[in-house]
Design an enzyme around this catalytic site. Structure first.
Site, short mmCIF file in Angstrom:
data_model
loop_
_atom_site.label_atom_id
_atom_site.label_comp_id
_atom_site.label_asym_id
_atom_site.label_seq_id
_atom_site.Cartn_x
_atom_site.Cartn_y
_atom_site.Cartn_z
N GLY A 36 19.53 -36.63 2.21
CA GLY A 36 19.85 -36.82 0.79
C GLY A 36 20.22 -38.27 0.52
O GLY A 36 20.95 -38.88 1.31
N ARG A 70 13.55 -34.99 3.65
CA ARG A 70 14.07 -34.10 4.70
C ARG A 70 12.83 -33.53 5.37
O ARG A 70 12.27 -32.55 4.90
CB ARG A 70 14.90 -32.97 4.09
CG ARG A 70 16.09 -33.43 3.26
CD ARG A 70 16.93 -32.24 2.85
NE ARG A 70 17.84 -32.52 1.77
CZ ARG A 70 19.06 -33.07 1.91
NH1 ARG A 70 19.47 -33.43 3.10
NH2 ARG A 70 19.84 -33.26 0.87
N ASP A 103 23.92 -35.98 9.39
CA ASP A 103 23.84 -35.17 10.58
C ASP A 103 22.40 -34.87 11.06
O ASP A 103 22.02 -35.18 12.19
CB ASP A 103 24.53 -33.86 10.17
CG ASP A 103 24.95 -33.07 11.34
OD1 ASP A 103 25.38 -33.69 12.32
OD2 ASP A 103 24.84 -31.83 11.27
N THR A 113 25.78 -40.31 3.33
CA THR A 113 25.65 -39.03 2.62
C THR A 113 26.84 -38.91 1.68
O THR A 113 27.96 -39.28 2.05
CB THR A 113 25.64 -37.82 3.58
OG1 THR A 113 25.99 -36.64 2.83
CG2 THR A 113 26.62 -37.92 4.72
N ASP A 153 28.31 -36.35 0.96
CA ASP A 153 29.18 -35.23 1.38
C ASP A 153 30.37 -35.64 2.25
O ASP A 153 31.32 -34.88 2.41
CB ASP A 153 28.37 -34.19 2.16
CG ASP A 153 27.43 -33.41 1.25
OD1 ASP A 153 27.54 -33.56 0.03
OD2 ASP A 153 26.59 -32.66 1.78
N ASP A 168 30.52 -35.59 5.30
CA ASP A 168 30.70 -34.62 6.39
C ASP A 168 30.13 -35.11 7.72
O ASP A 168 29.36 -34.41 8.38
CB ASP A 168 30.08 -33.26 6.00
CG ASP A 168 28.61 -33.37 5.66
OD1 ASP A 168 28.12 -34.50 5.49
OD2 ASP A 168 27.94 -32.33 5.59
N ARG A 198 27.57 -28.78 0.74
CA ARG A 198 26.95 -27.55 1.26
C ARG A 198 27.80 -26.94 2.37
O ARG A 198 28.03 -25.75 2.40
CB ARG A 198 25.57 -27.92 1.80
CG ARG A 198 24.58 -26.85 1.73
CD ARG A 198 23.22 -27.29 2.10
NE ARG A 198 23.12 -28.65 2.64
CZ ARG A 198 22.01 -29.36 2.63
NH1 ARG A 198 20.93 -28.85 2.11
NH2 ARG A 198 21.97 -30.56 3.16
O1 F6P Z 1 23.01 -34.95 0.57
C1 F6P Z 1 23.88 -33.91 0.63
C2 F6P Z 1 23.63 -32.99 -0.51
O2 F6P Z 1 23.84 -33.68 -1.70
C3 F6P Z 1 24.45 -31.72 -0.47
O3 F6P Z 1 25.72 -31.86 -0.98
C4 F6P Z 1 23.59 -30.77 -1.24
O4 F6P Z 1 23.83 -29.45 -0.87
C5 F6P Z 1 22.22 -31.19 -0.84
O5 F6P Z 1 22.30 -32.54 -0.49
C6 F6P Z 1 21.14 -30.99 -1.87
O6 F6P Z 1 19.94 -31.38 -1.31
P1 F6P Z 1 18.57 -31.50 -2.08
O7 F6P Z 1 18.69 -32.66 -3.01
O8 F6P Z 1 17.57 -31.74 -1.02
O9 F6P Z 1 18.38 -30.23 -2.83
#
Ligand code: F6P
Length: 324
Positions: A11, A72, A103, A126, A128, A130, A172
């Protein structure tokens, strides 16, 4: 070290551009060629890259997103996918690799380093937050500020109508944005994946507090065990007759925008440090920040341990509830 490959992966996060700028400029100052692959590992597999120059990173420090693009990639998780990337990396005479991501991206970097023995440095990026081994990840501070600004706005309307609002924020697997967002926006309560949620108890607390204060904000991490804001809204409705509830999902607005000064600063220092580490023969490490200090931790430790929001901070929320 003559040619360093770089990618942004997973992300996107505000501050990734500042980091790319720092890496590219540091490389150029050391007469190293920075090779930017587009769209994360996808670009490595498809051999889509650019030998970057200072014009590529001019005037980008202030922008969210990533000029290299990100993805991703499912294919890169397979050995066949990585074999394509390895072939391209060898063909392009790459002798070091910097990955800005989270991660999942670092697991990919680790696999690559094992399969082709290339020195790898991870930079945590990120929203997050995390990542184990660092207090902060690039993008978290900006996302937190976005959340606080949005909640301030919701509070205006919540106050006018004396409503209880559930505000869902990203996260998430972890509640960093939710927990710090709740404390800094003056929320009445917060639900995070690190702590089991009790909806019955939440309803009772909200009823008591709402009688005193009228409008209330509850921050919900998207990965909470009781569900997202919509699920919790549905569960609360029958328990809270007579109270007006609404929910809002902040969503991807949290991933964009101008990076905060903090994110730009940390991203820049991490970018410079990453090139220096490669030059000094370091490999398989992630850069972490503890306060103002940067350090390294092995990529293995970073990906094999789980980062969790500090549950002890929930105590502050309890002690700040309205009592008269
Ligand atoms: O990058 C982390 C994040 O923003 C999470 O908090 C979220 O669940 C996820 O990415 C959403 O991903 P995408 O944009 O691929 O739907």
């Amino acid at each position: 070290m003559k040619r360093i490959a770089l990618i942004t992966s997973g992300g996107d996060a505000p501050g990734m551009n500042a980091c790319l700028r720092a890496i590219v400029k540091t490389c150029l100052n050391k007469e190293i060629v920075p090779v930017g692959y587009y769209n994360g590992y996808q670009g490595m597999m498809e051999d889509e890259y650019k030998e970057m120059n200072s014009l590529d990173v001019k005037n980008i420090i202030q922008y969210g997103g990533t000029i290299l693009g990100t993805a991703r990639s499912q294919e890169f998780r397979t050995k066949e996918g990585r074999a394509k990337a390895i072939e391209n990396i060898r063909k392009n005479n790459i002798d070091g690799f910097i990955c800005i991501g989270g991660d999942g991206s670092f697991k990919g970097a680790q696999a690559l380093s094992e399969e082709m023995s290339i020195p790898v440095i991870g930079i945590p990026g990120t929203i997050d937050n995390d990542m184990y081994g660092t207090d902060r990840t690039i993008g978290f501070d900006t996302a937190l500020n976005t959340v606080v600004e949005a909640v301030d706005k919701i509070k205006d309307t919540a106050g006018s109508h004396r409503r209880i609002f559930l505000v869902e924020v990203m996260g998430r697997d972890a509640g960093f944005i939710a927990l710090d967002g709740a404390i800094s926006s003056g929320a009445a309560s917060v639900l995070i994946p690190e702590e089991r949620s009790n909806i019955q108890l939440l309803a009772e607390e909200l009823k008591t507090q709402s009688k005193r204060k009228g409008n209330l904000i509850v921050i919900v991490a998207e990965g909470d065990d009781a569900g997202g804001a919509e699920d919790i809204y549905q569960k609360l409705l029958p328990l809270m007759e007579g109270f007006e509830l609404r929910y809002t999902i902040l969503g991807h607005v949290q991933r964009g925008g101008r990076p905060s000064a903090f994110d730009r600063l940390m991203a820049t220092l991490m970018g410079v440090y990453a090139v220096e580490l490669l030059e000094n023969g370091k490999s398989d490490v992630m850069i972490g920040a503890k306060g103002d200090e940067l350090h390294t931790i092995s990529l293995q430790d970073a990906v094999n341990n789980k980062a969790e929001a500090e549950v002890s901070k929930l105590n502050a929320i309890k002690l700040l509830k309205t009592v008269n």
